[in-house]
Design an enzyme around this catalytic site. Structure first.
Site, PDB file in Angstrom:
ATOM      1  N   GLU A  55       0.781  -1.386  -0.041  1.00 34.10           N
ATOM      2  CA  GLU A  55      -0.148   0.018   0.002  1.00 34.10           C
ATOM      3  C   GLU A  55       1.054   1.240   0.043  1.00 34.10           C
ATOM      4  OE1 GLU A  55      -2.315  -2.919   2.770  1.00 34.10           O
ATOM      5  OE2 GLU A  55      -0.248  -2.705   1.933  1.00 34.10           O
ATOM      6  N   TRP A 175      20.289 -36.631 -16.410  1.00 35.43           N
ATOM      7  CA  TRP A 175      19.243 -35.918 -15.717  1.00 35.43           C
ATOM      8  C   TRP A 175      17.983 -36.899 -16.163  1.00 35.43           C
ATOM      9  CZ3 TRP A 175      20.350 -32.454 -12.414  1.00 35.43           C
ATOM     10  CH2 TRP A 175      21.543 -31.843 -12.372  1.00 35.43           C
ATOM     11  N   THR A 201      22.652 -37.712  -0.064  1.00 30.90           N
ATOM     12  CA  THR A 201      22.837 -36.943  -1.379  1.00 30.90           C
ATOM     13  C   THR A 201      23.843 -36.144  -1.422  1.00 30.90           C
ATOM     14  OG1 THR A 201      20.291 -36.586  -1.065  1.00 30.90           O
ATOM     15  CG2 THR A 201      21.592 -34.921  -2.423  1.00 30.90           C
ATOM     16  N   LEU A 209      23.241 -26.787  -3.976  1.00 35.36           N
ATOM     17  CA  LEU A 209      21.982 -26.304  -3.398  1.00 35.36           C
ATOM     18  C   LEU A 209      21.644 -24.785  -3.460  1.00 35.36           C
ATOM     19  CD1 LEU A 209      21.575 -28.982  -0.448  1.00 35.36           C
ATOM     20  CD2 LEU A 209      21.074 -29.219  -2.705  1.00 35.36           C
ATOM     21  N   GLY A 308      16.286 -38.335  -0.918  1.00 37.19           N
ATOM     22  CA  GLY A 308      16.055 -39.360  -1.542  1.00 37.19           C
ATOM     23  C   GLY A 308      14.903 -39.964  -1.022  1.00 37.19           C
TER      24      GLY A 308
END
Length: 374
Positions: A55, A175, A201, A209, A308
């Protein structure tokens, strides 16, 4: 003002609100539009945590400092009426002598809920509530969950083949999904305050990440489940912990073990925070419920799980998952390749965790499926 005109301007406010995705945590996404004499004379959105609310951004944008007296304000969320990082927006609305306010979502924050509307009405401002409510509510599932539950909104994400595999039988997964899907995942990382993986992982992929999204992405806080503190000191996450906040979550029972003291000190010297949580007595794994409660106390409103099968199983079993996002690729692996959720599974169909369908979207050659907590 006709209903069609109201819809036009509220939809513009919704578009503006989305521009704040990834930058406003733990605040909500909000957009605002000011209309006077049939013309949009100002607009704004909440750009970043600690900055002006939507606003006030809209009032600051008034063309040629045009007077907003008698105008209509469209805002996707009920205006705040308390003083936080910024002054109450209700004060700004009254100061600019706005005649009518059209609101999309109601604010569940106890400091606001209904009070903002009542204050405006007490000064004679016409207030329309719940306008395009469903579309406006869809902007803020993270905020609504966090402000009411005090724990992060949890996304569980994975890419899988048509036969439900997340890797080949030799463990290769790069991939499964297409490039456009991977770009979409980076946007999801940008949207979330935290990203969580298991130690396996880290050992297998040595990931960074981070969010590689447009020019100025917001990297999530990186969280690793590592009960026995096995993370290598030369892991990318450790080497970059001084640049991107990184938390290694270990078992409370090992936290002060003499055998881990040297490793813990080395990690902390690298900038890694070590956090101890109890184990879940049923699964014998680190308690994700306890972890989410701790993250919520720290103001972390959203977490993306990219684990995983073992981590995903714990998340589902402990019922912390609010939304599942699946990238379904047109590939078939077959055989004994791993599936998205491991563990012992359920014996009866009626014991399955149930999620509601939210949306489906084609991304390149993949399908993105979204389901939310039942």
């Amino acid at each position: 003002m006709t209903n069609l005109e109201d819809e036009k301007y509220m939809r513009r406010a919704i578009e503006l609100a989305k521009l704040g995705e990834g930058y406003v945590h733990p605040n909500p996404l909000v957009g605002a539009v000011i209309v006077k004499d049939g013309r949009m004379v100002g607009s704004g959105y909440h750009r970043k945590y600690g900055c002006k609310h939507a606003e006030r951004e809209a009032f600051a944008s008034l063309q040629n400092k045009e007077d907003a007296m008698g105008a209509t304000l469209y805002v996707t969320l009920e205006p705040c009426c308390h003083r936080g990082k910024t002054p109450p927006c209700t004060e700004a609305i009254l100061e600019h002598k706005i005649a009518r306010v059209v609101i999309g979502s109601r604010d569940p924050n106890p400091l606001v809920s209904g009070r903002g509307v009542r204050i405006l009405q007490s000064y004679g401002v016409e207030v329309v509530e719940d306008f395009l409510k469903e579309e406006c509510d869809a902007l803020n599932p993270i905020f609504f969950h966090y402000i009411t539950k005090k724990t992060p909104y949890v996304f569980l994400k994975y890419a899988q083949t048509l036969d439900g595999k997340i890797a080949t039988k030799t463990g290769k997964s790069k991939w499964i999904s297409c490039e456009k899907s991977r770009e979409d995942v980076h946007f999801l990382r940008h949207r979330c305050m935290g990203i969580l993986v298991g130690i396996q992982t880290v050992l297998s992929d040595d990931p960074s990440l981070t969010a590689r999204y447009r020019e100025h992405p917001r990297n999530p806080i990186r969280i690793v489940l590592d009960a026995k503190l096995r993370i290598p000191l030369d892991a990318t996450l450790v080497k970059t912990a001084g640049e991107v906040p990184t938390i290694v979550v270990t078992s409370e029972e090992f936290l002060d073990a003499d055998s881990l003291r040297e490793k813990r000190l080395a990690l902390e010297n690298a900038g890694v925070e070590i956090l101890g949580v109890p184990k879940n007595p049923d699964t014998k794994h680190l308690s994700l419920t306890a972890l989410m409660q701790e993250l919520g106390k720290r103001g972390i409103d959203s977490v993306l799980i990219e684990g995983g099968g073992c981590v995903n199983d714990s998340a589902i079993r402990e019922d912390i998952v609010d939304e599942i996002q699946i990238y379904l690729a047109p590939k078939v692996f077959g055989g004994t390749a791993p599936s998205p959720v491991g563990g012992i599974g359920v014996s009866e169909v009626m014991d399955a965790k149930q999620y509601h369908f939210q949306s489906v979207e084609r991304i390149g050659e993949d399908l993105k499926l979204c389901y939310r907590r039942a």
